[in-house]
Design an enzyme around this catalytic site. Structure first.
Site, PDB file in Angstrom:
ATOM      1  NE  ARG A  39      -8.492  32.797   0.660  1.00 17.48           N
ATOM      2  CZ  ARG A  39      -9.693  33.279   0.961  1.00 17.48           C
ATOM      3  NH1 ARG A  39     -10.120  33.254   2.204  1.00 17.48           N
ATOM      4  NH2 ARG A  39     -10.457  33.787   0.023  1.00 17.48           N
ATOM      5  CE  LYS A 204     -27.183  37.912   1.144  1.00 12.16           C
ATOM      6  NZ  LYS A 204     -26.801  39.004   2.053  1.00 12.16           N
ATOM      7  N   GLY A 354     -13.873  31.711  -2.601  1.00 16.07           N
ATOM      8  CA  GLY A 354     -13.375  30.847  -1.533  1.00 16.07           C
ATOM      9  C   GLY A 354     -14.060  29.498  -1.510  1.00 16.07           C
ATOM     10  N   GLY A 378     -14.433  37.801  -3.580  1.00 13.21           N
ATOM     11  CA  GLY A 378     -14.939  39.169  -3.655  1.00 13.21           C
ATOM     12  C   GLY A 378     -14.056  40.044  -4.520  1.00 13.21           C
TER      13      GLY A 378
HETATM   14  P1  ADP Z   1     -17.871  31.616  -3.321  1.00  9.64           P
HETATM   15  O1  ADP Z   1     -17.267  31.632  -1.934  1.00  9.64           O
HETATM   16  O2  ADP Z   1     -17.205  30.605  -4.197  1.00  9.64           O
HETATM   17  O3  ADP Z   1     -17.935  32.986  -3.916  1.00  9.64           O
HETATM   18  P2  ADP Z   1     -20.548  31.774  -2.277  1.00  9.64           P
HETATM   19  O4  ADP Z   1     -19.983  32.192  -0.959  1.00  9.64           O
HETATM   20  O5  ADP Z   1     -21.304  32.769  -3.058  1.00  9.64           O
HETATM   21  O6  ADP Z   1     -19.374  31.124  -3.162  1.00  9.64           O
HETATM   22  O7  ADP Z   1     -21.579  30.571  -2.052  1.00  9.64           O
HETATM   23  C1  ADP Z   1     -21.202  29.373  -1.461  1.00  9.64           C
HETATM   24  C2  ADP Z   1     -22.338  28.760  -0.702  1.00  9.64           C
HETATM   25  O8  ADP Z   1     -23.506  28.648  -1.488  1.00  9.64           O
HETATM   26  C3  ADP Z   1     -21.982  27.353  -0.245  1.00  9.64           C
HETATM   27  O9  ADP Z   1     -21.831  27.346   1.160  1.00  9.64           O
HETATM   28  C4  ADP Z   1     -23.181  26.514  -0.701  1.00  9.64           C
HETATM   29  O10 ADP Z   1     -23.634  25.593   0.274  1.00  9.64           O
HETATM   30  C5  ADP Z   1     -24.241  27.563  -0.966  1.00  9.64           C
HETATM   31  N1  ADP Z   1     -25.259  27.103  -1.909  1.00  9.64           N
HETATM   32  C6  ADP Z   1     -25.088  26.670  -3.162  1.00  9.64           C
HETATM   33  N2  ADP Z   1     -26.265  26.274  -3.696  1.00  9.64           N
HETATM   34  C7  ADP Z   1     -27.203  26.463  -2.748  1.00  9.64           C
HETATM   35  C8  ADP Z   1     -28.612  26.240  -2.693  1.00  9.64           C
HETATM   36  N3  ADP Z   1     -29.291  25.735  -3.725  1.00  9.64           N
HETATM   37  N4  ADP Z   1     -29.250  26.554  -1.543  1.00  9.64           N
HETATM   38  C9  ADP Z   1     -28.578  27.073  -0.496  1.00  9.64           C
HETATM   39  N5  ADP Z   1     -27.242  27.314  -0.486  1.00  9.64           N
HETATM   40  C10 ADP Z   1     -26.571  27.007  -1.603  1.00  9.64           C
HETATM   41 MG    MG Z   2     -18.105  32.227  -0.029  1.00  5.84          MG
END
Ligand code: ADP
Ligand code: MG
Length: 401
Positions: A39, A204, A354, A378
């Site tokens: 970033r 989530k 992120g 987001g």
């Molecule tokens: P981004 O930041 O790219 O939008 P998110 O914040 O939604 O992504 O999700 C990222 C997190 O999801 C990571 O820390 C990863 O460890 C977690 N994750 C991915 N798959 C699983 C899983 N099967 N069980 C638990 N956590 C998971």
């Molecule tokens: Mg994230």
């Protein structure tokens, strides 16, 4: 929306520019060192252009989630140091956000100088729901400068003082990063080249259901992995062991699956383990045989192959959310495999989020292989949902001058 190039054309030499950037980098919990400076790197083009134009730049940014009061753990000090290294100059850090020290240091700037003011979330007003509270902080921020440039794409979906209210108080311009992000997101929302495939993962499901609803009518295929796939698998009647499950979202997932037919593609196998460690013993199981007591922590090899096939002919891809717990070695393969398939498409590939962007770098994938890596998870998701983003709306209107 006026851009920083319009500002440069007006002439910016000797003018004080308040620049909102996204410098919210991950820090090592033990050492406090920056673990990924993506970033900061992304903020350089606008910053350098303003310096070259002779502007006196006052940078405001947030880091982490301090509780509305100064907290050394969230100081921008390491960011000021790294920013200085990258710019080849000294970037002083004001001890406050928009108080006496910020005012004094801003007044002392020479042409082409850069000042960073302390974490804007050290002031509770930054994120307040109360317009007057935010307005008071925005008044003090605005008093530091003559014009405002917003380059913090990762924060434009927030109605925060440093993103929204301050833009109402000064002539305002969009920075180069914001302009570039918007350009790419527009290409995803207006007539994307088809097939258009979206890959969603991450942790989530409830966070991302709105984007799934909004995207379903627009995409040819939606591939779901990561922690969020288990709520969908549960909706199909599978047992998911101890995997992430949002029980209250199962009905919604069932409805989405019914509406989407075969356009939603779910994993066929997953990597399971008893716990989240970097030496965990793992097994690959079919999604209809997830053992009780184990957690699904990555998508399996047959899923990587299936998703690869689904992505094969795509001309437009948006990927958000890791396929597994990529932070730990035993659960990286799914994210690496799918990320490689996204990179390999013949067309526009966009990575948003992120953690997804960090995964690309951490897994040693070639960043250049993607059409665009968005710095704002987001913000890009809300844009794709079709929501109005306060920080963009305020830049687009002509107020504040
Ligand atoms: P981004 O930041 O790219 O939008 P998110 O914040 O939604 O992504 O999700 C990222 C997190 O999801 C990571 O820390 C990863 O460890 C977690 N994750 C991915 N798959 C699983 C899983 N099967 N069980 C638990 N956590 C998971
Ligand atoms: Mg994230």
């Amino acid at each position: 929306m006026r851009s920083v190039d319009d500002l440069l054309a007006e002439g910016v030499s000797g003018r004080r520019v308040l620049l909102r950037t996204d410098l919210n980098v991950p820090l090592d919990k033990q050492t406090g060192e920056i673990t990924d400076d993506g970033r900061i790197q992304a903020s350089l083009p606008t910053l350098q252009a303003l310096r070259d134009g002779g502007a006196r730049v006052i940078v405001t940014a947030h880091l982490g989630r301090p509780k509305g009061a100064p907290d050394p753990q969230f100081s921008l000090a390491p960011v000021a140091a790294r920013l200085g290294e990258l710019l080849g100059t000294t970037v002083p850090l004001a001890a406050d956000v928009a108080g006496d020290d910020a005012r004094a240091k801003a007044a002392a700037l020479g042409d082409g100088d850069v000042l960073l003011v302390e974490n804007v979330r050290f002031e509770a007003a930054e994120t307040s729901k109360d317009d007057a509270e935010r307005g008071e902080l925005a008044d003090r921020l605005a008093a530091l400068a003559d014009v405002y440039v917003d380059d913090a794409f990762g924060a434009v979906h927030r109605k925060h003082a440093s993103v929204f209210d301050v833009a109402e108080r000064l002539p305002h311009y969009a920075g180069r990063l914001v302009a570039r992000e918007l350009d790419v997101l527009t290409r995803l929302t207006q007539d994307p080249e088809r097939p258009y495939v979206v890959v969603l993962g991450g942790s989530k499901v409830s966070d991302k259901l709105a984007v799934i609803e909004a995207l379903l009518p627009k995409v040819d295929r939606l591939l779901v992995g990561g922690g969020m796939c288990f709520t969908f698998l549960a909706a199909q009647g599978h047992g998911v062991g101890n995997s992430l499950l949002e029980a209250d979202q199962v009905d919604t997932c069932r409805r989405l699956l019914a509406e989407a037919g075969d356009r939603i593609v779910l994993p066929v196998d997953v990597v399971v383990a008893a716990d989240l460690t970097d030496d965990a013993e793992t097994t690959v199981v079919s999604v209809d045989a997830i053992p009780d007591g184990l957690k699904g922590l990555d998508v399996g090899p047959r899923t990587v192959e299936l998703f690869g096939t689904e992505l094969g002919d795509a001309r437009t891809v948006f990927w958000n959310g890791p396929m597994g717990v990529f932070e730990l070695a035993p659960f990286q393969a799914g994210t690496r495999g799918v990320a490689s398939a996204v990179a390999a498409i013949d067309g526009l590939s966009v990575v948003g989020g992120g953690d997804s962007a960090a995964a690309v770098r951490q897994l040693g994938l070639d960043e250049e292989a993607y059409g665009h890596i968005s710095t704002g998870g987001g913000a890009s998701l809300e844009y794709l949902e079709g929501r109005e983003l306060p920080g963009l709306a305020v830049l687009a209107d002509g107020s504040g001058q």
